[in-house]
Design a protein around this motif. Structure first.
Motif, PDB file in Angstrom:
ATOM      1  N   LEU A 251      14.696   3.070 -20.663  1.00  8.98           N
ATOM      2  CA  LEU A 251      15.475   2.195 -19.580  1.00  8.98           C
ATOM      3  C   LEU A 251      16.407   1.110 -20.393  1.00  8.98           C
ATOM      4  O   LEU A 251      17.503   0.897 -20.090  1.00  8.98           O
ATOM      5  N   VAL A 252      16.006   0.278 -21.132  1.00 10.74           N
ATOM      6  CA  VAL A 252      16.667  -0.644 -22.039  1.00 10.74           C
ATOM      7  C   VAL A 252      17.961   0.275 -22.663  1.00 10.74           C
ATOM      8  O   VAL A 252      19.195  -0.429 -22.635  1.00 10.74           O
ATOM      9  N   GLU A 253      17.555   1.015 -23.591  1.00 17.41           N
ATOM     10  CA  GLU A 253      18.510   1.833 -24.217  1.00 17.41           C
ATOM     11  C   GLU A 253      19.764   2.471 -23.301  1.00 17.41           C
ATOM     12  O   GLU A 253      20.828   2.540 -23.921  1.00 17.41           O
TER      13      GLU A 253
ATOM     14  N   LYS B  86       0.852  -1.176  -0.010  1.00 18.26           N
ATOM     15  CA  LYS B  86       0.013   0.074   0.140  1.00 18.26           C
ATOM     16  C   LYS B  86       0.924   1.182   0.005  1.00 18.26           C
ATOM     17  O   LYS B  86       0.374   2.316  -0.578  1.00 18.26           O
ATOM     18  N   ASP B  87       1.767   1.356   0.943  1.00 11.27           N
ATOM     19  CA  ASP B  87       2.772   2.526   0.843  1.00 11.27           C
ATOM     20  C   ASP B  87       3.410   2.791  -0.323  1.00 11.27           C
ATOM     21  O   ASP B  87       3.310   3.871  -1.090  1.00 11.27           O
ATOM     22  N   CYS B  88       3.911   1.882  -1.009  1.00  7.09           N
ATOM     23  CA  CYS B  88       4.680   1.985  -2.374  1.00  7.09           C
ATOM     24  C   CYS B  88       3.812   2.368  -3.622  1.00  7.09           C
ATOM     25  O   CYS B  88       3.860   3.158  -4.413  1.00  7.09           O
ATOM     26  N   TYR B  89       2.487   1.486  -3.557  1.00 11.88           N
ATOM     27  CA  TYR B  89       1.473   2.090  -4.461  1.00 11.88           C
ATOM     28  C   TYR B  89       0.839   3.521  -4.249  1.00 11.88           C
ATOM     29  O   TYR B  89       0.702   4.254  -5.260  1.00 11.88           O
ATOM     30  N   THR B  90       0.968   3.935  -2.955  1.00 14.70           N
ATOM     31  CA  THR B  90       0.510   5.475  -2.670  1.00 14.70           C
ATOM     32  C   THR B  90       1.657   6.304  -3.335  1.00 14.70           C
ATOM     33  O   THR B  90       1.176   7.349  -3.810  1.00 14.70           O
ATOM     34  N   ASP B  91       2.983   5.943  -3.218  1.00 15.04           N
ATOM     35  CA  ASP B  91       3.953   6.840  -3.979  1.00 15.04           C
ATOM     36  C   ASP B  91       4.245   6.682  -5.140  1.00 15.04           C
ATOM     37  O   ASP B  91       4.832   7.615  -5.789  1.00 15.04           O
ATOM     38  N   LEU B  92       3.255   5.711  -5.831  1.00 10.63           N
ATOM     39  CA  LEU B  92       3.475   5.598  -7.327  1.00 10.63           C
ATOM     40  C   LEU B  92       2.979   6.604  -8.051  1.00 10.63           C
ATOM     41  O   LEU B  92       2.123   7.251  -7.940  1.00 10.63           O
ATOM     42  N   CYS B  93       3.947   6.992  -8.977  1.00 10.11           N
ATOM     43  CA  CYS B  93       3.712   8.243  -9.859  1.00 10.11           C
ATOM     44  C   CYS B  93       2.723   7.863 -10.918  1.00 10.11           C
ATOM     45  O   CYS B  93       2.900   6.791 -11.761  1.00 10.11           O
ATOM     46  N   ARG B  94       1.971   8.847 -11.182  1.00 12.75           N
ATOM     47  CA  ARG B  94       0.653   8.415 -12.023  1.00 12.75           C
ATOM     48  C   ARG B  94       0.784   9.120 -13.420  1.00 12.75           C
ATOM     49  O   ARG B  94      -0.104   9.100 -14.262  1.00 12.75           O
ATOM     50  N   GLN B  95       2.003   9.474 -13.688  1.00 12.24           N
ATOM     51  CA  GLN B  95       2.214  10.286 -15.203  1.00 12.24           C
ATOM     52  C   GLN B  95       2.398   9.223 -16.160  1.00 12.24           C
ATOM     53  O   GLN B  95       2.552   7.949 -15.724  1.00 12.24           O
ATOM     54  N   PRO B  96       1.945   9.442 -17.396  1.00 15.34           N
ATOM     55  CA  PRO B  96       2.140   8.662 -18.392  1.00 15.34           C
ATOM     56  C   PRO B  96       3.439   8.129 -18.536  1.00 15.34           C
ATOM     57  O   PRO B  96       4.631   8.734 -18.344  1.00 15.34           O
ATOM     58  N   ARG B  97       3.889   6.641 -18.955  1.00 11.55           N
ATOM     59  CA  ARG B  97       5.154   6.262 -19.057  1.00 11.55           C
ATOM     60  C   ARG B  97       5.183   5.588 -20.296  1.00 11.55           C
ATOM     61  O   ARG B  97       6.043   4.737 -20.579  1.00 11.55           O
ATOM     62  N   ASP B  98       4.570   6.207 -21.480  1.00 10.16           N
ATOM     63  CA  ASP B  98       5.000   5.622 -22.672  1.00 10.16           C
ATOM     64  C   ASP B  98       6.537   5.833 -23.086  1.00 10.16           C
ATOM     65  O   ASP B  98       7.075   7.014 -22.654  1.00 10.16           O
ATOM     66  N   GLU B  99       7.131   4.878 -23.636  1.00 12.05           N
ATOM     67  CA  GLU B  99       8.512   4.680 -24.281  1.00 12.05           C
ATOM     68  C   GLU B  99       9.567   4.717 -22.905  1.00 12.05           C
ATOM     69  O   GLU B  99      10.691   4.630 -23.306  1.00 12.05           O
ATOM     70  N   LEU B 100       8.947   4.601 -21.570  1.00 12.43           N
ATOM     71  CA  LEU B 100       9.731   4.548 -20.613  1.00 12.43           C
ATOM     72  C   LEU B 100      10.730   3.330 -20.583  1.00 12.43           C
ATOM     73  O   LEU B 100      11.749   3.258 -20.458  1.00 12.43           O
ATOM     74  N   GLU B 101      10.165   2.217 -20.904  1.00 12.25           N
ATOM     75  CA  GLU B 101      10.787   0.644 -20.680  1.00 12.25           C
ATOM     76  C   GLU B 101      11.689   0.702 -21.824  1.00 12.25           C
ATOM     77  O   GLU B 101      13.089   0.317 -21.773  1.00 12.25           O
ATOM     78  N   ASP B 102      11.361   1.362 -23.042  1.00 12.58           N
ATOM     79  CA  ASP B 102      12.451   1.267 -24.201  1.00 12.58           C
ATOM     80  C   ASP B 102      13.799   2.182 -23.922  1.00 12.58           C
ATOM     81  O   ASP B 102      14.825   2.044 -23.908  1.00 12.58           O
TER      82      ASP B 102
ATOM     83  N   GLN C 253      24.416   3.825 -10.335  1.00  8.69           N
ATOM     84  CA  GLN C 253      23.309   4.582 -10.135  1.00  8.69           C
ATOM     85  C   GLN C 253      23.707   6.043 -10.599  1.00  8.69           C
ATOM     86  O   GLN C 253      22.765   6.851 -11.060  1.00  8.69           O
ATOM     87  N   LYS C 254      24.760   6.682 -10.453  1.00 11.02           N
ATOM     88  CA  LYS C 254      25.157   7.977 -10.514  1.00 11.02           C
ATOM     89  C   LYS C 254      25.214   8.187 -12.393  1.00 11.02           C
ATOM     90  O   LYS C 254      24.735   9.163 -12.720  1.00 11.02           O
ATOM     91  N   SER C 255      26.110   7.322 -12.438  1.00  8.00           N
ATOM     92  CA  SER C 255      25.958   7.306 -14.190  1.00  8.00           C
ATOM     93  C   SER C 255      24.768   7.262 -14.827  1.00  8.00           C
ATOM     94  O   SER C 255      24.410   7.788 -15.934  1.00  8.00           O
ATOM     95  N   PHE C 256      23.933   6.217 -14.427  1.00  5.22           N
ATOM     96  CA  PHE C 256      22.646   5.867 -15.096  1.00  5.22           C
ATOM     97  C   PHE C 256      21.802   7.345 -14.850  1.00  5.22           C
ATOM     98  O   PHE C 256      21.233   7.700 -15.793  1.00  5.22           O
ATOM     99  N   LEU C 257      21.565   7.755 -13.593  1.00  6.29           N
ATOM    100  CA  LEU C 257      20.766   9.120 -13.427  1.00  6.29           C
ATOM    101  C   LEU C 257      21.254  10.152 -14.415  1.00  6.29           C
ATOM    102  O   LEU C 257      20.411  10.855 -14.890  1.00  6.29           O
ATOM    103  N   SER C 258      22.573  10.256 -14.370  1.00  7.45           N
ATOM    104  CA  SER C 258      22.968  11.372 -15.292  1.00  7.45           C
ATOM    105  C   SER C 258      22.548  11.240 -16.478  1.00  7.45           C
ATOM    106  O   SER C 258      22.181  11.969 -17.349  1.00  7.45           O
ATOM    107  N   GLY C 259      22.771   9.907 -17.193  1.00 10.74           N
ATOM    108  CA  GLY C 259      22.411   9.615 -18.501  1.00 10.74           C
ATOM    109  C   GLY C 259      20.876   9.818 -18.635  1.00 10.74           C
ATOM    110  O   GLY C 259      20.455  10.213 -19.816  1.00 10.74           O
ATOM    111  N   TYR C 260      20.107   9.512 -17.762  1.00 10.90           N
ATOM    112  CA  TYR C 260      18.677   9.347 -17.711  1.00 10.90           C
ATOM    113  C   TYR C 260      18.103  10.878 -17.820  1.00 10.90           C
ATOM    114  O   TYR C 260      17.244  11.150 -18.959  1.00 10.90           O
TER     115      TYR C 260
END
Length: 97
Positions: free
Chosen positions: A65-67, A47-63, A75-82
């Motif tokens: 993340l894979v890219e 329930k706590d994580c569900y409440t914190d879940l972002c409700r923004q559209p996530r079209d193209e997100l998984e692609d 983590q630092k390298s990934f977040l910078s690139g993201y």
């Protein structure tokens, strides 16, 4: 509707890793279509994580993340690139005041 005989009493929250009762967990379908249940398995959120879940559209997100090789870089390298990739594709997000 009859309960499934092969369901476990507890599930693991995909966000925090806590084991919670299936009856209190929220089903999560990464494809956004939890109503079409044919041949599907669901992940779960507490329930706590569900409440914190972002409700923004996530079209193209998984692609994206894979890219960006999510989970294969630090983590630092990934977040910078993201952040850079998101700003290049969609522009900067300005906070509302």
């Amino acid at each position: 509707m009859w309960p499934s005989r092969n369901r476990t009493a507890t599930v693991t929250c995909l966000a925090c890793g806590d084991e919670v009762s299936r009856s209190t967990a929220r089903e999560y379908d990464k494809y956004g279509d939890r109503w079409d249940r044919e041949d599907k398995t669901f992940e779960h959120l507490c329930k706590d994580c569900y409440t914190d879940l972002c409700r923004q559209p996530r079209d193209e997100l998984e692609d994206l993340l894979v890219e960006l090789e999510a989970g294969e870089r630090g983590q630092k390298s990934f977040l910078s690139g993201y952040i850079s990739a998101v700003e290049d594709r969609y522009g900067t997000v300005e906070e509302e005041s």
